[in-house]
Design an enzyme around this catalytic site. Structure first.
Site, short mmCIF file in Angstrom:
data_model
loop_
_atom_site.label_atom_id
_atom_site.label_comp_id
_atom_site.label_asym_id
_atom_site.label_seq_id
_atom_site.Cartn_x
_atom_site.Cartn_y
_atom_site.Cartn_z
N CYS A 1 46.72 55.30 57.53
CA CYS A 1 47.71 54.83 58.49
C CYS A 1 48.65 53.82 57.82
CB CYS A 1 47.00 54.27 59.72
SG CYS A 1 48.10 54.02 61.12
N GLN A 2 48.76 52.62 58.36
CA GLN A 2 49.61 51.60 57.75
C GLN A 2 49.13 51.33 56.31
OE1 GLN A 2 49.04 47.62 59.20
NE2 GLN A 2 51.20 47.10 59.03
#
Lengths: 353, 471
Positions: free
Chosen positions: A147-148
């Site tokens: 994700c991030q």
């Protein structure tokens, strides 16, 4: 004409059954007790500020001599990748012969508000890479970003390509302006400077509220209805609570990092344009020339698959592979189906390189 | 459920189970006696007698009007105050809630919310199924929900203060969660808007004691008034600005609420469309659960479309931005007070922290650079060992030893030897000028290294100085 034909007694009996299950189930819920998080044994390898670098212990020797470092998103706690015995991406990767390390970013407090993306990526992450490389006497390791954390890993790989042998990105946003990106659509009219200047760190509850509102009917209501049927099984209930705990366990996000991440990535889509400036570097994804495996979920409501797929167009690597999974953003780590396919596939891909 | 520690739960469950059994049995009897076919007429429906739903603007279920309803505003999309099923959930929850604390408590709360709305839907269906013309009854139910939502929107539009009832269902949950969040970020959000308008117009609160004010207003006055100093012009402007920003926030929240009300309407339409499509395709819904799932899907779809609209982008941003402006004003006011009291402010601490972080960053860079330079130097040194060595080899070997001589002299007479160094030399057995004068260069170099004298022995010419002193 309405296609609903239940007799009153049928309705009554279903309502009654539900009511009983709910009450008993919540009774069981109250007795679930401690919810342990993270099941695979691990050791602390390095600490700095609130960051902890872990190495996971495996029963067998890692067959892949290049260690694998997992970089998780700042908005979450990392135990999602190690939720329970039969649902642990980390266990799956160990079983696939990888030597697994993971960065736990901890919970930033008000004194951490000036941590920038430069501090996180060229500071913390880079030092963790150095620590691991020194331990193993190598120059390059394998990097897996989620994700991030995937976006961070991409930036890292572009700035320090000499230290990354292979890069795996999981449910990682690259193009933040695909038409189906809800989060991106929402933040376009938010004055991020005002928000960060006023608020400092961004409270985890605020981030969480935002994520739940992506699918409020399912995430705040329907989900619980489905669980009512499982609530007489203590094991299933415990597993449910683990997920629940994870979902609501959101650290605050360091103000300056949030500022840059939302403005540059979400609002201005600079990662795609090669304009992200981190410390002394400009992030150019064409410099990511090592082999790349891009894993995404086809029904991801948070990072739409197109946002991930965009990597293909901008990455410099000639050895680029996509692996798509028929599931959601979270299912990709926790569903039984994902556990059987994703970690072995990643392990296999890494072992060949 | 059998451990002693949890016996409260067991007792609770048993009591509850007994009550519930009785309750549901009564209902089942009703259903049986009324002739389960469901078409026997509304007289058989025990809810039929409960009066007109028009009496309650929030009665979205026209079939059940419980005159004893405790909460006239209801709280979910399917049901209303009259809640024979969801009332059971309420009853159970009120006994459960005190025990439900911490993480598990908040999860239990979410189960309760869901259970309540599910049961309310069941109530609506039950009511409709007992009517003479169930289809028409269902239509009526939906229209009544629609009417209630429209009314809710109108109420929000016209209501200046925030005393609007909660929007039912998930949209309500979203709005509530936001309101809670906003409250934790900025107090005083519940202050009367009439009062705020007054302040914005320049009528500032007088002293600390403000009889007749609501709690929020009083707190506000206390926070604003600086004892003994009164209002400076600058402070007046700040307070007026805060009042304006608070009003802007209310405006933004109202717009946001109305947007949500409209989404809820769109969801309802979407449900009706799906029902129509299913009917045309000859599909049937055979359980409450299936109906609920369909309802959620349809609502989620309508919601998804709405929140991707430009309109939502604007109201969402305005909501966050207006709350932040309020919060910023409050921060500024607080800082003014702190400064007067000579207490460090957040901005001052921020400055310190920012500088500290910059310094830490720079330290890291420097440390890394030093390590790299050191490595380079070592490499350079290693690359030229042959060039460096021959010179040394050309010199004479070091002496084996110096003359043994126990005479002690004050070595500090030599420039470059302090009391500490003299001590060190004594430690090496060098106690007088004669010994120093007898050293050859190689010995001096070795001694220098042993004493960590950094080349001083040869540089300051201790040998020559000693010879001079000996005359």
């Amino acid at each position: 004409m309405i296609p609903f034909q239940m007799r009153p007694d049928e309705i009554l009996s279903e309502a009654r059954g539900f009511n009983e299950k709910l009450a008993k189930g919540v009774g069981n819920l109250m007795e679930v007790g401690e919810i342990p998080t993270g099941i695979t044994p691990k050791e602390v390898v390095y600490k700095e500020d609130k960051l902890v670098l872990y190495r996971y212990k495996s029963e067998q020797e890692a067959t892949n001599k290049t260690p694998l470092l997992i970089v998780y998103a700042l908005v979450n706690r990392p135990y999602m990748a190690d939720l329970q015995e039969n649902r642990s991406t980390i266990r799956g990767l160990l079983d696939a012969g990888q030597d697994v390390y993971l960065i736990d970013w901890g919970y930033p407090d008000a004194a951490d508000r000036y941590l920038t993306m430069d501090d996180y990526i060229n500071g913390y992450l880079d030092r963790c890479v150095d620590v691991i490389c020194a331990r193993h006497g190598i120059d390059k390791l394998n990097l897996l970003g989620i994700c991030q954390g995937g976006a961070f890993s991409l930036c890292y790989a572009s700035m320090h390509p000499e230290k990354v042998r292979n890069l795996v990105t999981m449910v990682t946003p690259v193009d933040f302006k695909t038409p189906d990106n809800m989060l991106s659509h929402w933040v376009q009219n938010v004055d991020i400077d005002l928000l960060v200047d006023t608020q400092g760190n961004i409270p985890g509850e605020m981030l969480n509220w935002t994520f739940l509102n992506l699918k409020p009917y399912q995430l705040m209501a329907q989900k619980y209805l489905g669980v009512v049927d499982l609530m007489d099984d203590p094991k299933a209930l415990k597993n449910f609570m683990r997920m629940e705990k994870w979902i609501f366990d959101s650290p605050d996000q360091a103000g300056e990092t949030f500022r840059q991440f939302i403005k540059d990535f979400f609002q201005q889509n600079k990662l795609m344009k090669g304009e992200v400036q981190i410390g002394e570097y400009t992030v150019d994804l064409r410099k990511v020339k090592m082999p790349v495996l891009n894993v995404f979920a086809e029904q991801d409501h948070l990072v739409p698959p197109d946002a991930s797929r965009a990597l293909k167009k901008v990455v410099g690597s000639k050895d680029y592979t996509e692996l798509s999974f028929p599931g959601g953003h979270i299912g990709i780590y926790v569903s039984g189906k994902a556990q059987k396919t994703i970690p072995p596939a990643i392990g296999d891909w890494l072992n060949k390189r | 459920m059998s451990t002693n520690a949890n016996s409260w739960n067991e007792t609770l469950m048993n009591d509850w189970a007994a009550t519930q059994r009785k309750y549901w049995d009564t209902w089942s009897d009703f259903a049986r006696k009324s002739g389960v076919g469901g078409a026997q007429g509304s007289a058989a429906n025990p809810f039929g007698a409960f009066g007109s739903f028009a009496a309650n603007p929030f009665a979205q279920n026209p079939f059940m009007q419980n005159p004893f309803a405790q909460n006239p505003m209801g709280g979910n999309p399917f049901g209303t105050a009259a809640n024979p099923f969801s009332g059971m959930v309420d009853q159970w929850w009120s006994s459960m809630k005190p025990q439900a604390q911490g993480d598990i408590g908040s999860v239990a709360q979410r189960f309760y919310d869901m259970g309540k709305s599910f049961m309310s839907m069941a109530e609506g269906m039950f009511g409709a199924s007992g009517q003479e013309q169930p289809d028409a009854a269902m239509q009526m139910w939906m229209s009544s929900m629609q009417a209630a939502l429209q009314q809710w929107i109108a109420q929000v539009q016209n209501n200046m203060d925030l005393a609007t009832p909660d929007l039912p269902g998930v949209s309500g949950t979203t709005l509530n969660t936001w309101a809670q969040l906003a409250d934790t970020l900025a107090p005083w959000l519940n202050m009367s808007q009439d009062y705020l308008k007054d302040i914005a117009a320049g009528h500032l609160p007088g002293g600390i004691e403000m009889p007749g004010l609501g709690a929020a207003q009083e707190q506000f006055c206390r926070a604003l008034s600086v004892p003994g100093l009164g209002y400076t012009r600058e402070q007046q402007e700040h307070i007026q600005q805060l009042a304006r920003h608070l009003l802007n926030y209310h405006e933004a929240f109202r717009a946001y609420k109305i947007a949500f009300g409209k989404t809820a309407l769109a969801s309802l339409e979407s449900v009706q469309k799906r029902l129509q499509v299913m009917h045309e395709a000859g599909q049937k819904i055979e359980s409450l659960r299936a109906l609920y799932d369909m309802w959620v899907d349809a609502s989620e779809e309508a919601y998804g479309e709405f929140v991707m609209s430009d309109e939502y982008q604007v109201v969402y941003g305005d909501l966050v931005n207006s709350l932040m402006r309020v919060r910023k004003d409050m921060n500024d006011l607080a800082e003014q007070h702190y400064q007067l009291m000579n207490i460090p402010t957040r901005s001052e601490i921020d400055t310190v922290q920012r500088r500290q972080q910059e310094q830490r960053r720079e330290n890291r860079h420097l440390r890394r650079e030093i390590t790299e330079l050191r490595a380079q130097v070592e490499q350079l040194a290693r690359a030229r060992p042959e060039a460096a060595r021959p010179k040394q080899q050309a010199k004479a070997p070091a002496q084996d030893r110096l003359p043994i001589d126990d005479v002690e002299e004050d070595l500090t007479a030599i420039k470059g030897i302090g009391p500490k160094m003299a001590e060190k030399l004594y430690g090496q057995g060098i106690r007088n000028f004669a010994q120093l004068a007898a050293m050859n260069t190689k010995f001096a170099e070795q001694l220098d290294e042993a004493l960590k004298a950094q080349g001083r022995i040869l540089r300051d010419d201790w040998i020559g100085q000693a010879k001079k002193l000996l005359g």
